[in-house]
Scaffold this motif. Structure first.
Motif, PDB file in Angstrom:
ATOM      1  N   SER A 127       0.084   6.959 -15.862  1.00 25.98           N
ATOM      2  CA  SER A 127       0.313   6.285 -14.594  1.00 25.98           C
ATOM      3  C   SER A 127      -0.961   5.593 -14.109  1.00 25.98           C
ATOM      4  O   SER A 127      -0.920   4.471 -13.609  1.00 25.98           O
ATOM      5  CB  SER A 127       0.798   7.291 -13.563  1.00 25.98           C
ATOM      6  OG  SER A 127       0.917   6.668 -12.311  1.00 25.98           O
ATOM      7  N   MET A 128      -2.093   6.269 -14.276  1.00 23.34           N
ATOM      8  CA  MET A 128      -3.369   5.681 -13.846  1.00 23.34           C
ATOM      9  C   MET A 128      -3.665   4.422 -14.648  1.00 23.34           C
ATOM     10  O   MET A 128      -4.063   3.399 -14.100  1.00 23.34           O
ATOM     11  CB  MET A 128      -4.519   6.672 -14.061  1.00 23.34           C
ATOM     12  CG  MET A 128      -4.815   7.582 -12.922  1.00 23.34           C
ATOM     13  SD  MET A 128      -5.030   6.756 -11.336  1.00 23.34           S
ATOM     14  CE  MET A 128      -6.537   5.872 -11.619  1.00 23.34           C
ATOM     15  N   ILE A 129      -3.509   4.526 -15.949  1.00 23.03           N
ATOM     16  CA  ILE A 129      -3.858   3.381 -16.799  1.00 23.03           C
ATOM     17  C   ILE A 129      -2.942   2.199 -16.512  1.00 23.03           C
ATOM     18  O   ILE A 129      -3.388   1.060 -16.391  1.00 23.03           O
ATOM     19  CB  ILE A 129      -3.866   3.810 -18.285  1.00 23.03           C
ATOM     20  CG1 ILE A 129      -5.099   4.699 -18.495  1.00 23.03           C
ATOM     21  CG2 ILE A 129      -3.883   2.606 -19.213  1.00 23.03           C
ATOM     22  CD1 ILE A 129      -5.274   5.264 -19.867  1.00 23.03           C
ATOM     23  N   GLU A 130      -1.658   2.507 -16.309  1.00 24.54           N
ATOM     24  CA  GLU A 130      -0.741   1.431 -15.933  1.00 24.54           C
ATOM     25  C   GLU A 130      -1.148   0.792 -14.615  1.00 24.54           C
ATOM     26  O   GLU A 130      -1.113  -0.422 -14.462  1.00 24.54           O
ATOM     27  CB  GLU A 130       0.678   1.969 -15.777  1.00 24.54           C
ATOM     28  CG  GLU A 130       1.473   1.951 -17.051  1.00 24.54           C
ATOM     29  CD  GLU A 130       2.766   2.730 -16.855  1.00 24.54           C
ATOM     30  OE1 GLU A 130       3.363   2.611 -15.776  1.00 24.54           O
ATOM     31  OE2 GLU A 130       3.141   3.478 -17.782  1.00 24.54           O
ATOM     32  N   ALA A 131      -1.534   1.657 -13.664  1.00 25.01           N
ATOM     33  CA  ALA A 131      -1.937   1.142 -12.352  1.00 25.01           C
ATOM     34  C   ALA A 131      -3.103   0.165 -12.521  1.00 25.01           C
ATOM     35  O   ALA A 131      -3.075  -0.944 -11.992  1.00 25.01           O
ATOM     36  CB  ALA A 131      -2.335   2.290 -11.432  1.00 25.01           C
ATOM     37  N   TRP A 132      -4.108   0.573 -13.269  1.00 22.76           N
ATOM     38  CA  TRP A 132      -5.270  -0.315 -13.475  1.00 22.76           C
ATOM     39  C   TRP A 132      -4.851  -1.639 -14.102  1.00 22.76           C
ATOM     40  O   TRP A 132      -5.347  -2.700 -13.765  1.00 22.76           O
ATOM     41  CB  TRP A 132      -6.312   0.369 -14.351  1.00 22.76           C
ATOM     42  CG  TRP A 132      -7.089   1.445 -13.648  1.00 22.76           C
ATOM     43  CD1 TRP A 132      -7.405   1.483 -12.318  1.00 22.76           C
ATOM     44  CD2 TRP A 132      -7.643   2.636 -14.225  1.00 22.76           C
ATOM     45  NE1 TRP A 132      -8.118   2.623 -12.044  1.00 22.76           N
ATOM     46  CE2 TRP A 132      -8.288   3.345 -13.192  1.00 22.76           C
ATOM     47  CE3 TRP A 132      -7.680   3.175 -15.519  1.00 22.76           C
ATOM     48  CZ2 TRP A 132      -8.951   4.557 -13.400  1.00 22.76           C
ATOM     49  CZ3 TRP A 132      -8.341   4.372 -15.729  1.00 22.76           C
ATOM     50  CH2 TRP A 132      -8.961   5.062 -14.674  1.00 22.76           C
ATOM     51  N   ARG A 133      -3.906  -1.546 -15.037  1.00 23.43           N
ATOM     52  CA  ARG A 133      -3.493  -2.770 -15.734  1.00 23.43           C
ATOM     53  C   ARG A 133      -2.726  -3.720 -14.818  1.00 23.43           C
ATOM     54  O   ARG A 133      -2.709  -4.916 -15.051  1.00 23.43           O
ATOM     55  CB  ARG A 133      -2.635  -2.420 -16.952  1.00 23.43           C
ATOM     56  CG  ARG A 133      -3.484  -1.815 -18.058  1.00 23.43           C
ATOM     57  CD  ARG A 133      -2.648  -1.494 -19.278  1.00 23.43           C
ATOM     58  NE  ARG A 133      -3.481  -0.817 -20.267  1.00 23.43           N
ATOM     59  CZ  ARG A 133      -3.008  -0.198 -21.339  1.00 23.43           C
ATOM     60  NH1 ARG A 133      -1.703  -0.184 -21.566  1.00 23.43           N
ATOM     61  NH2 ARG A 133      -3.813   0.399 -22.180  1.00 23.43           N
ATOM     62  N   LEU A 193       0.831  -1.208   0.000  1.00 24.94           N
ATOM     63  CA  LEU A 193       0.000   0.000   0.000  1.00 24.94           C
ATOM     64  C   LEU A 193       0.865   1.258   0.000  1.00 24.94           C
ATOM     65  O   LEU A 193       0.588   2.217  -0.711  1.00 24.94           O
ATOM     66  CB  LEU A 193      -0.909  -0.030   1.240  1.00 24.94           C
ATOM     67  CG  LEU A 193      -1.788   1.191   1.481  1.00 24.94           C
ATOM     68  CD1 LEU A 193      -2.796   1.372   0.356  1.00 24.94           C
ATOM     69  CD2 LEU A 193      -2.522   1.064   2.820  1.00 24.94           C
ATOM     70  N   ARG A 194       1.929   1.239   0.829  1.00 21.32           N
ATOM     71  CA  ARG A 194       2.800   2.412   0.913  1.00 21.32           C
ATOM     72  C   ARG A 194       3.319   2.806  -0.466  1.00 21.32           C
ATOM     73  O   ARG A 194       3.330   3.966  -0.831  1.00 21.32           O
ATOM     74  CB  ARG A 194       3.979   2.141   1.847  1.00 21.32           C
ATOM     75  CG  ARG A 194       4.893   3.346   2.041  1.00 21.32           C
ATOM     76  CD  ARG A 194       6.337   2.954   2.306  1.00 21.32           C
ATOM     77  NE  ARG A 194       6.913   2.198   1.207  1.00 21.32           N
ATOM     78  CZ  ARG A 194       7.408   2.740   0.074  1.00 21.32           C
ATOM     79  NH1 ARG A 194       7.398   4.046  -0.079  1.00 21.32           N
ATOM     80  NH2 ARG A 194       7.895   1.980  -0.881  1.00 21.32           N
ATOM     81  N   TYR A 195       3.751   1.805  -1.246  1.00 17.78           N
ATOM     82  CA  TYR A 195       4.249   2.100  -2.588  1.00 17.78           C
ATOM     83  C   TYR A 195       3.167   2.804  -3.408  1.00 17.78           C
ATOM     84  O   TYR A 195       3.405   3.828  -4.039  1.00 17.78           O
ATOM     85  CB  TYR A 195       4.686   0.813  -3.293  1.00 17.78           C
ATOM     86  CG  TYR A 195       4.836   0.976  -4.794  1.00 17.78           C
ATOM     87  CD1 TYR A 195       5.987   1.511  -5.346  1.00 17.78           C
ATOM     88  CD2 TYR A 195       3.775   0.620  -5.645  1.00 17.78           C
ATOM     89  CE1 TYR A 195       6.105   1.691  -6.721  1.00 17.78           C
ATOM     90  CE2 TYR A 195       3.895   0.796  -7.023  1.00 17.78           C
ATOM     91  CZ  TYR A 195       5.052   1.332  -7.551  1.00 17.78           C
ATOM     92  OH  TYR A 195       5.161   1.521  -8.901  1.00 17.78           O
ATOM     93  N   TRP A 196       1.968   2.232  -3.393  1.00 16.09           N
ATOM     94  CA  TRP A 196       0.907   2.787  -4.238  1.00 16.09           C
ATOM     95  C   TRP A 196       0.539   4.203  -3.822  1.00 16.09           C
ATOM     96  O   TRP A 196       0.271   5.056  -4.656  1.00 16.09           O
ATOM     97  CB  TRP A 196      -0.322   1.870  -4.231  1.00 16.09           C
ATOM     98  CG  TRP A 196      -0.078   0.676  -5.089  1.00 16.09           C
ATOM     99  CD1 TRP A 196       0.192  -0.588  -4.685  1.00 16.09           C
ATOM    100  CD2 TRP A 196      -0.033   0.660  -6.524  1.00 16.09           C
ATOM    101  NE1 TRP A 196       0.406  -1.408  -5.766  1.00 16.09           N
ATOM    102  CE2 TRP A 196       0.269  -0.673  -6.906  1.00 16.09           C
ATOM    103  CE3 TRP A 196      -0.220   1.620  -7.510  1.00 16.09           C
ATOM    104  CZ2 TRP A 196       0.384  -1.052  -8.242  1.00 16.09           C
ATOM    105  CZ3 TRP A 196      -0.111   1.240  -8.844  1.00 16.09           C
ATOM    106  CH2 TRP A 196       0.190  -0.075  -9.197  1.00 16.09           C
ATOM    107  N   VAL A 197       0.540   4.457  -2.516  1.00 13.55           N
ATOM    108  CA  VAL A 197       0.170   5.803  -2.064  1.00 13.55           C
ATOM    109  C   VAL A 197       1.324   6.776  -2.269  1.00 13.55           C
ATOM    110  O   VAL A 197       1.162   7.832  -2.880  1.00 13.55           O
ATOM    111  CB  VAL A 197      -0.255   5.788  -0.584  1.00 13.55           C
ATOM    112  CG1 VAL A 197      -0.548   7.203  -0.118  1.00 13.55           C
ATOM    113  CG2 VAL A 197      -1.479   4.904  -0.395  1.00 13.55           C
ATOM    114  N   GLU A 198       2.511   6.423  -1.789  1.00 11.14           N
ATOM    115  CA  GLU A 198       3.602   7.402  -1.774  1.00 11.14           C
ATOM    116  C   GLU A 198       4.280   7.550  -3.131  1.00 11.14           C
ATOM    117  O   GLU A 198       4.766   8.624  -3.464  1.00 11.14           O
ATOM    118  CB  GLU A 198       4.633   7.017  -0.705  1.00 11.14           C
ATOM    119  CG  GLU A 198       4.058   7.189   0.689  1.00 11.14           C
ATOM    120  CD  GLU A 198       5.061   6.816   1.776  1.00 11.14           C
ATOM    121  OE1 GLU A 198       6.254   6.650   1.461  1.00 11.14           O
ATOM    122  OE2 GLU A 198       4.622   6.680   2.938  1.00 11.14           O
TER     123      GLU A 198
END
Lengths: 531, 342
Positions: A123-129, A101-106
């Motif tokens: 970045s958002m689209i990569e995150a979803w993928r 979680l820390r990685y995703w938030v920070e």
């Protein structure tokens, strides 16, 4: 992110308090400290400033899903939750993120602040993928900030206590105030030693339940301290280390917004914490709360508004005295010390002790309670003499004994679907009252009906729609409801010329026809006299 | 080539009507001749003079309509004529005895899908694409947010939930639509975990399924169980409407689950106040709806009950001549549909 997304799903899947606590406590036992800090941060309802406009988020999601704009609207109406609609609409997930979680938030969420639109989008689209459907949903929730999962601060505290063995009261205090979600903080929360240092930190507020049953059941009136119940902003004024902090119950630091209280705080003895209500106040009496709203809305406080709407803290409790936590002292002792401290400040002070209301019997008090509306208060607070200052909402020692609300019979004229749990049901209603043969919108209300009644009204709306404006339906004016509300004011912003406070549905008047609903004229008669 | 018959099928106040053949498909009022796609209550109205259905549908229809009703049936794929209009039934994969109705007259063909799904279901033959000029599709879940997980995984979750409840000393009460869904669950769940009990509404259909040759694990009627039955190891299958009924009290401490496509949406799931939602539907999800429409190769698509407007618009924007056709149950709210989703 996997553990956190699973925690979110587990919390979401149950309505049972014990199961929620067990799920959180299990998470707190196994997650790394830096994840725990962020999890607590989100679970108790804090959130980063919105980093991505909703419009952009939707835009990217529908591009990724290859859906037209209108289809998003249809789906959102059926689902009723933005983060969820996006998670369900994205192409089927075939990955799962192992990063914490820390990685995703920070490293992914917070840096968006400094990125341009292109970088954010990518970045958002990569995150979803990279994420599973469950992770996408939790992630979208972090971003949209609608993190409601039926967990109160109190439950988080209980889960932390269960996981760490630290006493719940201590944990509740550690979670107050202005902390940063770092690994260091998580270590502090769960630390076994209890000498805490943060000078600005407020205490958890003691909250009252509405009185249940008859007031006589509370026994001898002499066992109770009676105060007016003020309609202001519940706050703690803190003076420590020669600095002043004013906290709202929503844990917002408000010191800068009330310079008169910041100044008054400086006159308090070192190591003092007061509990009370911030009220707009003139000539020894409160101004209507709408005046306060004028002031709250402003960024800059000019001398004009400060002169027109001065505020005071009407203090009713003392939580810290001489740097010592005195919440375990009996109410009478705290009250006496409070009066002594405020008495020393003089007549002109912006800190006022909430007066004690005298009454030889409950009968007596019922008569006095009749003056509440005139005095601009909501009724009485009843506090058991000798009681300690408790944490959170508890039954037994503090009760609010409010005056009966105003009530009006109004006709359902518009309806629209609700959010979240009430998605795809028509649950948000606008009510009209008669004005010269026409129904004018008078108030909106969302609460007060049972699930069964909501279902019936929902069916009525679907079968009696006259006109649609987007999600809003105009319906045949037929259903009458008794609306209850707390206060009534003139308003130039409402078509009826009237604004009411906390309107809700008290009763479905199936015995009345639309013609028998109230008129604007009778409601105007409830308005306070023109000043 | 014969002139295409523009109105081989039309929607009138009783339902979808074939004037040339003199029959209705799933009418919502009693008529002279009703052709039935499947035996769910919202597709069968008693009181018509004659009913026509596919053979495996007969016992279910008989249960709904009583001994007096005139029911004629044919096999899947067999053609029957009504005033020169050719009618045949083709598997819809929805429940036992569910069919798409193919109607052909003077070279024009309509296929009325009834309710259907493409996902595997051991209790009925799989959906069979039928080419036609006009395809009448349902759209109960006609939004792209409805995408079903693999049924085997969902059944696996049910097994896990059942085991976890056993360990916690709780009975497992699973609500499922009593005709179709309940039997699909029975056929897919692991009966070695513990005993399975049923509500009467489920048991009556189990009997018909078994008589029709569908293999189901043994079940016992909960009401006939001895008073001292230990329910903590049991799975109890009940219709959703039993949710608020005192019938449940006998099970002591129990966890509740609901199997429905609506469980895909969190808000709907939470509103049901159940402990677990299982996304298991006997209807087509969004990808399956699009696949079925494509496979029919129809130039015209009629979209009925459910999210018909969005699906019709999507199809129209993607090159089909698609129309939303109003059916009688206008805008049934999602919450009612949870009960009604057959």
């Amino acid at each position: 992110m996997k553990a956190f997304a699973d925690l979110y799903a587990a919390l979401d899947a149950t309505t049972k308090t014990n199961e929620k606590i067990a799920a959180m406590s299990q998470y707190f036992r196994s997650a790394p400290s830096e994840d725990i800090a962020w999890a607590v941060h989100f679970l108790i309802g804090r959130r980063p400033k919105r980093l991505i406009p909703t419009r952009d988020l939707v835009e990217w999601a529908i591009q990724e899903a290859e859906m037209p704009d209108w289809m998003f609207g249809e789906c959102y109406q059926a689902v009723g939750d933005l983060a969820e609609t996006i998670a369900l609409l994205l192409p089927a997930a075939n990955a799962s993120s192992q990063k914490p979680l820390r990685y995703w938030v920070e490293e992914r969420l917070l840096p968006m602040r400094d990125w341009d639109d292109r970088a954010r989008r990518n970045s958002m689209i990569e995150a979803w993928r990279e994420m599973s459907e469950r992770q996408r949903f939790a992630w979208n929730k972090l971003i949209t900030g609608e993190f409601r999962v039926g967990v109160s601060q109190n439950l988080v505290v209980r889960a932390l206590a269960e996981a760490s063995g630290v006493e719940a009261n201590v944990l509740a205090h550690r979670l107050m105030g202005d902390w940063q979600p770092t690994a260091g903080f998580a270590a502090q929360i769960l630390a076994q030693e209890t000498a805490d240092a943060d000078v600005s930190r407020p205490y958890p507020f003691c909250l009252a339940y509405p009185l249940e049953g008859e007031v006589e059941e509370l026994g001898d009136v002499r066992a109770w301290q009676i105060e007016w119940k003020w309609d202001g902003i519940r706050s703690q004024l803190i003076r420590r280390a020669w600095r002043t902090f004013l906290w709202s119950r929503g844990e917002e630091l408000m010191t800068d917004r009330f310079p008169e209280l910041a100044a008054a705080g400086a006159l308090l003895p070192e190591g003092t914490v007061l509990d009370g209500e911030v009220l707009p106040w003139k000539d020894g009496a409160p101004l209507p709360f709408t005046q306060m709203q004028r002031r709250i809305g402003r960024k800059e406080l000019g001398t004009k508004i400060l002169a027109e709407v001065p505020v005071v803290l009407v203090a009713f409790d003392l939580l810290e005295h001489g740097g010592r936590d005195v919440r375990e002292q009996p109410l009478d002792w705290r009250r006496a010390e409070l009066e002594r401290i405020l008495g020393a400040l003089g007549e002109e002070s912006h800190l006022v002790a909430s007066p004690i209301v005298g009454g030889a019997s409950w009968e007596d008090l019922k008569r006095t309670r009749g003056q509440a509306r005139e005095r601009g208060v909501e009724g009485f607070m009843l506090k058991r003499r000798g009681s300690i200052y408790r944490v959170g909402r508890r039954r037994g020692d503090w009760w609010k004994w409010k005056i009966n609300p105003y009530s009006v019979d109004a006709v359902l004229i518009y309806a629209q679907p609700g959010n979240g749990r009430r998605a795809s049901l028509f649950t948000d209603y606008t009510f009209g009252v008669w004005d010269g043969g026409e129904l004018v919108p008078f108030a909106k209300a969302y609460s007060g009906l049972t699930d069964e009644e909501i279902r019936q009204v929902d069916a009525f709306v679907r079968n009696n729609t006259i006109e649609k404006f987007g999600p809003v339906r105009r319906v045949k004016p037929e259903l009458v409801f008794e609306l209850a509300f707390e206060a009534i004011q003139r308003s130039s912003r409402h078509r009826s010329g009237i604004a009411v406070r906390f309107p809700r549905m008290a009763r479905w008047r199936t015995d009345k026809t639309a013609e028998q609903a109230d008129s604007l004229e009778t409601i105007r008669a409830l308005l306070p006299r023109e000043p | 080539m014969a002139e295409p018959v523009e109105n081989l099928l039309e929607r009138n106040s009783h339902g979808l009507y074939c004037a040339a053949g003199g029959f209705y498909v799933d009418p919502w009022n009693p008529v002279d001749c009703a052709v039935i796609t499947h035996a769910h209550a919202d597709h069968v109205v008693p009181g018509s003079k004659a009913y026509l259905c596919v053979r495996p549908c007969t016992p279910l229809l008989r249960l709904r309509l009583g001994a007096e009703a005139a029911i004629e049936s044919v096999d899947y794929g067999e053609t029957i004529e009504r005033n020169g209009v050719r009618v045949s039934f083709h598997p819809a994969g929805h429940i036992l005895g569910s069919a798409q109705v193919r109607i052909e007259h003077r070279g024009e063909t309509f296929v009325v899908s009834g309710d259907y799904k493409l996902a595997p279901d051991p209790t009925c033959p799989a959906f069979e694409p039928v080419r036609c000029h006009t395809f009448v599709t349902e759209s109960t879940f006609g939004l792209p947010v409805f995408r079903w997980p693999v049924p085997a995984e969902v059944l696996g979750e049910m097994n896990e939930w059942w085991r976890a409840n056993q360990q916690a000393g709780k009975a497992s009460v699973l609500f499922a639509y009593p005709l179709g869904k309940a039997q699909r669950v029975l056929a897919g769940i692991d009966p070695s975990i513990g005993p399975i009990y049923t509500h009467g509404a489920v048991e009556q259909f189990n009997r018909i399924y078994r008589d029709s040759g569908v293999a189901l694990p043994p079940t016992a009627y909960a009401r006939s169980a001895p008073t001292k039955t230990d329910w903590t190891r049991a799975l109890i299958l009940a219709p959703p409407m039993a949710k608020a009924s005192p019938w449940l009290r006998r099970f002591g401490d129990f966890s509740t689950g609901l199997a429905s496509g609506w469980m895909r949406i969190r808000g709907t799931r939470r509103r049901q106040s159940i402990d677990r939602g299982f996304v298991l539907s006997d209807h087509a999800d969004w990808p399956a709806l699009l696949a079925a429409v494509r496979a029919s190769q129809a130039r015209t698509v009629w979209v009925t009950h459910g999210y018909r407007a969005p699906l019709a618009r999507w199809l129209a924007e993607n090159g089909s001549d698609a129309h939303a056709i109003e059916t009688r149950y206008e805008e049934s709210a999602a919450v009612e549909a949870v009960e009604a989703e057959p």
